[in-house]
Design an enzyme around this catalytic site. Structure first.
Site, PDB file in Angstrom:
ATOM      1  N   ASP A  67      40.915  36.124  44.410  1.00 62.38           N
ATOM      2  CA  ASP A  67      41.076  36.653  43.050  1.00 62.38           C
ATOM      3  C   ASP A  67      40.067  37.766  42.806  1.00 62.38           C
ATOM      4  O   ASP A  67      39.208  38.038  43.648  1.00 62.38           O
ATOM      5  CB  ASP A  67      40.930  35.526  42.005  1.00 62.38           C
ATOM      6  CG  ASP A  67      39.728  34.610  42.271  1.00 62.38           C
ATOM      7  OD1 ASP A  67      38.811  35.016  43.007  1.00 62.38           O
ATOM      8  OD2 ASP A  67      39.708  33.495  41.745  1.00 62.38           O
ATOM      9  N   ASN A 135      37.286  22.745  35.017  1.00 63.98           N
ATOM     10  CA  ASN A 135      38.520  22.322  34.348  1.00 63.98           C
ATOM     11  C   ASN A 135      39.673  22.119  35.348  1.00 63.98           C
ATOM     12  O   ASN A 135      40.829  22.042  34.965  1.00 63.98           O
ATOM     13  CB  ASN A 135      38.928  23.344  33.268  1.00 63.98           C
ATOM     14  CG  ASN A 135      39.209  24.719  33.855  1.00 63.98           C
ATOM     15  OD1 ASN A 135      39.090  24.931  35.063  1.00 63.98           O
ATOM     16  ND2 ASN A 135      39.589  25.655  33.004  1.00 63.98           N
ATOM     17  N   HIS A 137      40.580  24.205  37.782  1.00 67.20           N
ATOM     18  CA  HIS A 137      41.284  25.408  38.244  1.00 67.20           C
ATOM     19  C   HIS A 137      40.991  25.685  39.716  1.00 67.20           C
ATOM     20  O   HIS A 137      39.974  25.258  40.267  1.00 67.20           O
ATOM     21  CB  HIS A 137      40.994  26.625  37.360  1.00 67.20           C
ATOM     22  CG  HIS A 137      39.661  27.288  37.534  1.00 67.20           C
ATOM     23  ND1 HIS A 137      38.793  27.501  36.492  1.00 67.20           N
ATOM     24  CD2 HIS A 137      39.049  27.822  38.613  1.00 67.20           C
ATOM     25  CE1 HIS A 137      37.718  28.140  36.928  1.00 67.20           C
ATOM     26  NE2 HIS A 137      37.847  28.336  38.222  1.00 67.20           N
ATOM     27  N   GLU A 142      44.382  28.697  35.707  1.00 67.31           N
ATOM     28  CA  GLU A 142      43.865  27.776  34.700  1.00 67.31           C
ATOM     29  C   GLU A 142      44.885  26.669  34.407  1.00 67.31           C
ATOM     30  O   GLU A 142      46.066  26.801  34.759  1.00 67.31           O
ATOM     31  CB  GLU A 142      43.579  28.568  33.402  1.00 67.31           C
ATOM     32  CG  GLU A 142      42.569  29.687  33.561  1.00 67.31           C
ATOM     33  CD  GLU A 142      41.111  29.196  33.631  1.00 67.31           C
ATOM     34  OE1 GLU A 142      40.879  28.023  33.982  1.00 67.31           O
ATOM     35  OE2 GLU A 142      40.219  30.007  33.348  1.00 67.31           O
TER      36      GLU A 142
HETATM   37  C1  GLP Z   1      35.571  30.760  39.922  1.00 68.74           C
HETATM   38  C2  GLP Z   1      36.444  31.227  41.063  1.00 68.74           C
HETATM   39  C3  GLP Z   1      36.986  30.079  41.868  1.00 68.74           C
HETATM   40  C4  GLP Z   1      35.865  29.097  42.158  1.00 68.74           C
HETATM   41  C5  GLP Z   1      35.351  28.495  40.877  1.00 68.74           C
HETATM   42  C6  GLP Z   1      34.243  27.484  41.083  1.00 68.74           C
HETATM   43  O1  GLP Z   1      36.194  30.692  38.720  1.00 68.74           O
HETATM   44  N1  GLP Z   1      37.521  32.062  40.654  1.00 68.74           N
HETATM   45  O2  GLP Z   1      37.553  30.552  43.062  1.00 68.74           O
HETATM   46  O3  GLP Z   1      36.346  28.072  42.979  1.00 68.74           O
HETATM   47  O4  GLP Z   1      34.880  29.535  40.065  1.00 68.74           O
HETATM   48  O5  GLP Z   1      33.011  28.127  41.159  1.00 68.74           O
HETATM   49  P1  GLP Z   1      31.673  27.460  41.625  1.00 68.74           P
HETATM   50  O6  GLP Z   1      31.782  27.289  43.087  1.00 68.74           O
HETATM   51  O7  GLP Z   1      30.601  28.440  41.237  1.00 68.74           O
HETATM   52  O8  GLP Z   1      31.545  26.162  40.909  1.00 68.74           O
END
Ligand code: GLP
Length: 249
Positions: A67, A135, A137, A142
């Site tokens: 993304d 959440n 995702h 989302e």
């Molecule tokens: C972001 C990314 C995801 C990632 C998520 C969790 O929103 N778009 O790809 O998995 O956050 O992030 P973290 O690893 O910092 O908890």
């Protein structure tokens, strides 16, 4: 689904890096789907260490990002290409043009998302790394996103913007939109590897691994895939009901 529970975050990063290394060594032209976020920092550092110490080569490897924020200056350190550059590609034998991601500043974001979807679909990812949002995702899909969606332009939830504000100087700087691979696109990968650690991930992990497959928990879509590994530390696994097959301690 194989769920591996290891002691702590560093052990989870090593286990995940082992799986990526196996793919890189096995394929002549490996295609790796990469996530950003704090979970992946240790995984990428371990891959860099393996390159420097153990001769793990990424020559011939292509990287596909999950993304990208919409509208963010491409020079911004949180633009996901820069995150991958700083965390991985600058330190290994991966050329700049082997890293693919959607352009969050494209004039027509929807067209850009469609184009990127086609690129990822044609590439056929060998292993897709996933983190999980608080959440539930995955990528920037989302809750409420259809589980067969292709890539598109999405609005970030307030929760996700709050969670990601720690990477920016303030929440106001966090973009409101992103281009993301859709869940249907993600599930086209040959193998899925979801990594999570920390107590704050225990609920979304439980919902993703043991809950019903539901749009309320986008990560639950991994249950629809035939080759999934989940690597957790003890805290992230703490709400799972049973010791899982494939678990290691
Ligand atoms: C972001 C990314 C995801 C990632 C998520 C969790 O929103 N778009 O790809 O998995 O956050 O992030 P973290 O690893 O910092 O908890």
């Amino acid at each position: 689904m194989q769920v591996f529970v290891v002691a702590d975050a560093p052990a989870a990063a090593e286990k995940a890096a082992d799986m990526v290394e196996n793919v890189v060594r096995a394929r002549s032209r490996p295609r790796i789907g990469m996530a950003t976020g704090s979970t992946m920092v240790g995984v990428y550092q371990s891959l860099v260490d393996r390159h420097k110490a153990g001769g793990l080569s990424f020559a011939g490897t292509s990287i596909y990002l999950l993304d990208e924020y919409a509208g963010l200056d491409p020079e911004h350190p949180q633009a996901f290409r820069n995150v991958i550059r700083k965390g991985l590609s600058d330190h290994v034998d991966l050329s700049e043009d082997a890293v693919f991601g959607p352009d969050g500043r494209a004039p027509d974001l929807e067209a850009e998302a469609r184009c990127y979807d086609q690129l990822v679909t044609e590439a056929r990812i060998d292993i897709q790394l996933l983190g999980i949002g608080s959440n539930g995702h995955i990528a920037f899909n989302e809750p409420g996103t259809p589980l067969d969606a292709s890539s598109g332009v999405v609005a970030l939830s307030e929760q996700t913007r709050r969670d990601n504000a720690r990477f920016f100087s303030s929440i106001d700087e966090v973009p409101r939109q992103a281009i993301t691979q859709g869940i249907g696109t993600i599930l086209q990968a040959r193998k899925i590897l979801l990594v999570a650690f920390g107590d704050h991930k225990s609920r979304p992990v439980r919902d993703a691994v043991e809950g019903p497959v539901s749009v309320e928990t986008p990560a639950s879509a991994i249950q629809l895939h035939a080759d999934v590994s989940v690597v957790l530390d003890a805290e992230a696994a703490s709400l799972l009901s049973t010791a899982r097959p494939g678990a290691v301690s």
